[in-house]
Scaffold this motif. Sequence first.
Motif, PDB file in Angstrom:
ATOM      1  N   PRO A   3      18.380  63.082  56.011  1.00 56.81           N
ATOM      2  CA  PRO A   3      17.811  64.365  55.606  1.00 56.81           C
ATOM      3  C   PRO A   3      16.882  64.207  54.405  1.00 56.81           C
ATOM      4  CG  PRO A   3      20.183  64.550  55.944  1.00 56.81           C
ATOM      5  CD  PRO A   3      19.859  63.085  55.988  1.00 56.81           C
ATOM      6  N   PRO A   4      15.891  65.083  54.274  1.00 57.55           N
ATOM      7  CA  PRO A   4      14.907  64.959  53.193  1.00 57.55           C
ATOM      8  C   PRO A   4      15.527  64.894  51.800  1.00 57.55           C
ATOM      9  CG  PRO A   4      14.218  66.621  54.782  1.00 57.55           C
ATOM     10  CD  PRO A   4      15.599  66.215  55.160  1.00 57.55           C
ATOM     11  N   TYR A   5      16.632  65.629  51.578  1.00 56.34           N
ATOM     12  CA  TYR A   5      17.222  65.666  50.240  1.00 56.34           C
ATOM     13  C   TYR A   5      17.946  64.366  49.900  1.00 56.34           C
ATOM     14  CZ  TYR A   5      20.647  67.564  53.542  1.00 56.34           C
ATOM     15  OH  TYR A   5      21.428  67.781  54.644  1.00 56.34           O
ATOM     16  N   ILE A   6      18.229  63.517  50.902  1.00 63.57           N
ATOM     17  CA  ILE A   6      18.751  62.179  50.619  1.00 63.57           C
ATOM     18  C   ILE A   6      17.605  61.179  50.590  1.00 63.57           C
ATOM     19  CG2 ILE A   6      20.226  60.299  51.440  1.00 63.57           C
ATOM     20  CD1 ILE A   6      22.087  62.361  52.644  1.00 63.57           C
ATOM     21  N   ALA A   7      16.702  61.299  51.582  1.00 58.73           N
ATOM     22  CA  ALA A   7      15.563  60.372  51.662  1.00 58.73           C
ATOM     23  C   ALA A   7      14.701  60.423  50.409  1.00 58.73           C
ATOM     24  CB  ALA A   7      14.726  60.688  52.900  1.00 58.73           C
ATOM     25  N   ALA A   8      14.680  61.563  49.721  1.00 63.12           N
ATOM     26  CA  ALA A   8      13.896  61.680  48.492  1.00 63.12           C
ATOM     27  C   ALA A   8      14.511  60.876  47.356  1.00 63.12           C
ATOM     28  CB  ALA A   8      13.775  63.146  48.085  1.00 63.12           C
ATOM     29  N   LYS A   9      15.792  60.549  47.484  1.00 64.22           N
ATOM     30  CA  LYS A   9      16.495  59.834  46.423  1.00 64.22           C
ATOM     31  C   LYS A   9      16.628  58.341  46.694  1.00 64.22           C
ATOM     32  CE  LYS A   9      19.268  63.837  45.016  1.00 64.22           C
ATOM     33  NZ  LYS A   9      18.988  63.828  43.576  1.00 64.22           N
ATOM     34  N   ARG A  10      16.639  57.962  47.985  1.00 61.27           N
ATOM     35  CA  ARG A  10      16.740  56.549  48.325  1.00 61.27           C
ATOM     36  C   ARG A  10      16.319  56.361  49.781  1.00 61.27           C
ATOM     37  NH1 ARG A  10      20.626  55.308  51.829  1.00 61.27           N
ATOM     38  NH2 ARG A  10      22.405  56.728  52.120  1.00 61.27           N
ATOM     39  N   PRO A  11      15.826  55.177  50.148  1.00 61.49           N
ATOM     40  CA  PRO A  11      15.474  54.937  51.554  1.00 61.49           C
ATOM     41  C   PRO A  11      16.721  54.673  52.389  1.00 61.49           C
ATOM     42  CG  PRO A  11      15.077  52.961  50.250  1.00 61.49           C
ATOM     43  CD  PRO A  11      15.481  54.036  49.272  1.00 61.49           C
ATOM     44  N   ALA A  12      16.610  54.923  53.690  1.00 64.27           N
ATOM     45  CA  ALA A  12      17.696  54.582  54.607  1.00 64.27           C
ATOM     46  C   ALA A  12      17.858  53.067  54.635  1.00 64.27           C
ATOM     47  CB  ALA A  12      17.388  55.107  55.997  1.00 64.27           C
ATOM     48  N   ASP A  13      19.103  52.601  54.801  1.00 64.21           N
ATOM     49  CA  ASP A  13      19.351  51.158  54.875  1.00 64.21           C
ATOM     50  C   ASP A  13      20.335  50.867  55.998  1.00 64.21           C
ATOM     51  OD1 ASP A  13      21.889  51.861  53.874  1.00 64.21           O
ATOM     52  OD2 ASP A  13      21.325  51.417  51.806  1.00 64.21           O
ATOM     53  N   ALA A  14      20.735  49.614  56.109  1.00 62.03           N
ATOM     54  CA  ALA A  14      21.598  49.196  57.213  1.00 62.03           C
ATOM     55  C   ALA A  14      22.926  49.942  57.209  1.00 62.03           C
ATOM     56  CB  ALA A  14      21.829  47.688  57.150  1.00 62.03           C
ATOM     57  N   GLN A  15      23.451  50.280  56.038  1.00 62.65           N
ATOM     58  CA  GLN A  15      24.732  50.972  55.960  1.00 62.65           C
ATOM     59  C   GLN A  15      24.675  52.355  56.617  1.00 62.65           C
ATOM     60  OE1 GLN A  15      27.672  49.621  54.807  1.00 62.65           O
ATOM     61  NE2 GLN A  15      28.564  51.477  55.684  1.00 62.65           N
ATOM     62  N   ASP A  16      23.496  52.973  56.591  1.00 64.41           N
ATOM     63  CA  ASP A  16      23.362  54.302  57.177  1.00 64.41           C
ATOM     64  C   ASP A  16      23.519  54.284  58.692  1.00 64.41           C
ATOM     65  OD1 ASP A  16      22.810  56.005  54.835  1.00 64.41           O
ATOM     66  OD2 ASP A  16      21.022  54.752  54.647  1.00 64.41           O
ATOM     67  N   HIS A  17      23.262  53.155  59.333  1.00 61.31           N
ATOM     68  CA  HIS A  17      23.462  53.066  60.782  1.00 61.31           C
ATOM     69  C   HIS A  17      24.917  53.345  61.131  1.00 61.31           C
ATOM     70  CE1 HIS A  17      19.598  51.552  62.479  1.00 61.31           C
ATOM     71  NE2 HIS A  17      19.401  51.192  61.217  1.00 61.31           N
ATOM     72  N   GLU A  18      25.812  52.983  60.247  1.00 64.15           N
ATOM     73  CA  GLU A  18      27.239  53.275  60.453  1.00 64.15           C
ATOM     74  C   GLU A  18      27.623  54.611  59.833  1.00 64.15           C
ATOM     75  OE1 GLU A  18      31.594  51.614  58.946  1.00 64.15           O
ATOM     76  OE2 GLU A  18      29.907  50.225  59.072  1.00 64.15           O
ATOM     77  N   ASP A  19      27.173  54.847  58.598  1.00 65.52           N
ATOM     78  CA  ASP A  19      27.608  56.045  57.874  1.00 65.52           C
ATOM     79  C   ASP A  19      27.116  57.335  58.514  1.00 65.52           C
ATOM     80  OD1 ASP A  19      28.889  54.474  56.015  1.00 65.52           O
ATOM     81  OD2 ASP A  19      27.310  54.617  54.494  1.00 65.52           O
ATOM     82  N   TYR A  20      25.906  57.309  59.075  1.00 66.43           N
ATOM     83  CA  TYR A  20      25.287  58.529  59.588  1.00 66.43           C
ATOM     84  C   TYR A  20      25.515  58.676  61.095  1.00 66.43           C
ATOM     85  CZ  TYR A  20      21.917  62.411  59.262  1.00 66.43           C
ATOM     86  OH  TYR A  20      21.320  63.650  59.263  1.00 66.43           O
ATOM     87  N   GLN A  21      26.698  58.243  61.546  1.00 63.77           N
ATOM     88  CA  GLN A  21      27.057  58.313  62.959  1.00 63.77           C
ATOM     89  C   GLN A  21      28.544  58.619  63.056  1.00 63.77           C
ATOM     90  OE1 GLN A  21      25.240  58.731  65.841  1.00 63.77           O
ATOM     91  NE2 GLN A  21      24.414  56.649  65.883  1.00 63.77           N
ATOM     92  N   THR A  22      28.921  59.544  63.930  1.00 60.23           N
ATOM     93  CA  THR A  22      30.336  59.817  64.116  1.00 60.23           C
ATOM     94  C   THR A  22      31.002  58.656  64.845  1.00 60.23           C
ATOM     95  OG1 THR A  22      30.079  60.903  66.265  1.00 60.23           O
ATOM     96  CG2 THR A  22      29.820  62.273  64.296  1.00 60.23           C
ATOM     97  N   ILE A  23      32.329  58.546  64.720  1.00 55.21           N
ATOM     98  CA  ILE A  23      33.032  57.432  65.360  1.00 55.21           C
ATOM     99  C   ILE A  23      33.136  57.633  66.868  1.00 55.21           C
ATOM    100  CG2 ILE A  23      34.324  56.854  63.277  1.00 55.21           C
ATOM    101  CD1 ILE A  23      36.776  58.208  64.581  1.00 55.21           C
ATOM    102  N   TRP A  24      32.858  58.848  67.364  1.00 57.43           N
ATOM    103  CA  TRP A  24      32.928  59.103  68.805  1.00 57.43           C
ATOM    104  C   TRP A  24      31.553  59.333  69.428  1.00 57.43           C
ATOM    105  CZ3 TRP A  24      35.573  62.554  65.399  1.00 57.43           C
ATOM    106  CH2 TRP A  24      34.822  63.663  65.025  1.00 57.43           C
ATOM    107  N   ALA A  25      30.474  59.056  68.689  1.00 56.64           N
ATOM    108  CA  ALA A  25      29.121  59.284  69.198  1.00 56.64           C
ATOM    109  C   ALA A  25      28.939  58.604  70.553  1.00 56.64           C
ATOM    110  CB  ALA A  25      28.094  58.761  68.199  1.00 56.64           C
ATOM    111  N   ALA A  26      28.441  59.351  71.546  1.00 59.78           N
ATOM    112  CA  ALA A  26      28.365  58.810  72.899  1.00 59.78           C
ATOM    113  C   ALA A  26      27.044  59.088  73.603  1.00 59.78           C
ATOM    114  CB  ALA A  26      29.517  59.378  73.740  1.00 59.78           C
TER     115      ALA A  26
END
Length: 350
Positions: A154-177
């Motif tokens: 989201p813009p309010y996070i992207a304005a503070k830091r760029p997305a990184d490899a950790q976000d691939h896990e953090d920004y996904q639910t454990i049941w994403a299908a």
Amino acid sequence: MRLSEFDFDLPEDRIAVRPARPRSSARMLVARGDRIDDAVVRDLPDWLAPGDLLVLNDTKVIPARLSGQRTRHGAEGETTARIEATLLEPRADGTWSALLKPLKKVRDGEVVVFSDQLSAVVEGRSDGTAHLRFNLAGDDFDAALAQAGAMPLPPYIAAKRPADAQDHEDYQTIWAARSGAVAAPTASLHFDPFLMERLAARGIEIAYVTLHVGAGTFLPVKVDDVSEHKMHAEWGEVSQGAADAMMATRARGNRVIPVGTTALRLIETAATGRGEIAAWSGDTDIFITPGFDFRMADALVTNFHLPKSTLMMLVSAFLGADRIRRVYDHAIANDYRFFSYGDASLLIPE
């Protein structure tokens, strides 16, 4: 209703830029009518009754943010331009609708190269978006996108830091299908295997629905008269099995509790009457504001939302404007973390 009715002051340091770890260790404010309690997400089962049904959104966020290059050959030689793309949604003709920055640097028919494997031709534009036809499809496209793309924070996070490899896990639910979202159903990000085991042991039932969250979820409301705001349509589906589970829950006197505003908006779209719902699929642009008649949702698990946002209007409709104002005052005074990676709330109307 005026937009100013949904405004509040939020200290900048309350915007979470990383999630709690473990996920279910996030704080959870519980609002039951006029009462407010401070809890933790891992204790959610203690606030529910055996036989209650949690409705979860199984959409999967795609790494929709791409950085590429356009090359142009002319009389003055070769020129290049850096192009940033954010994929929005697939179109019926096989192209993707995308935001390009800067859009004016690209002409229709030109190729933007995003990686050694992934490129796209610009095949037109409409309403400020470009139509991209990628060189790959199916599993090959998914694999190349996973390598080249970044999570669309989201813009309010992207304005503070760029997305990184950790976000691939953090920004996904454990049941994403089911791939298709460009934003996460963020209330569900608090759920981890430990919490799922506790819910099962408590006798809490689960039903999955799908709403592919679009970039429109981040669009600001620009009109002072809220009724003039136009919602961005998103594709969703309630299967027959999920509809049956909700009907059975209501029949035995238990509660249907969507996790997240996306799941709530979908089941209220599919509702056919008070306490009744049927299988449904299609685009929904449902806009929930105070005065809305909720027909399926008995409680709601959700994060803390942006001032003057459509989601702030939704929770105001669900709990009542005065009550939600007290909830947010309590959250700010007690150092709750806000927005997508922030803390949770359990809202239970009277």
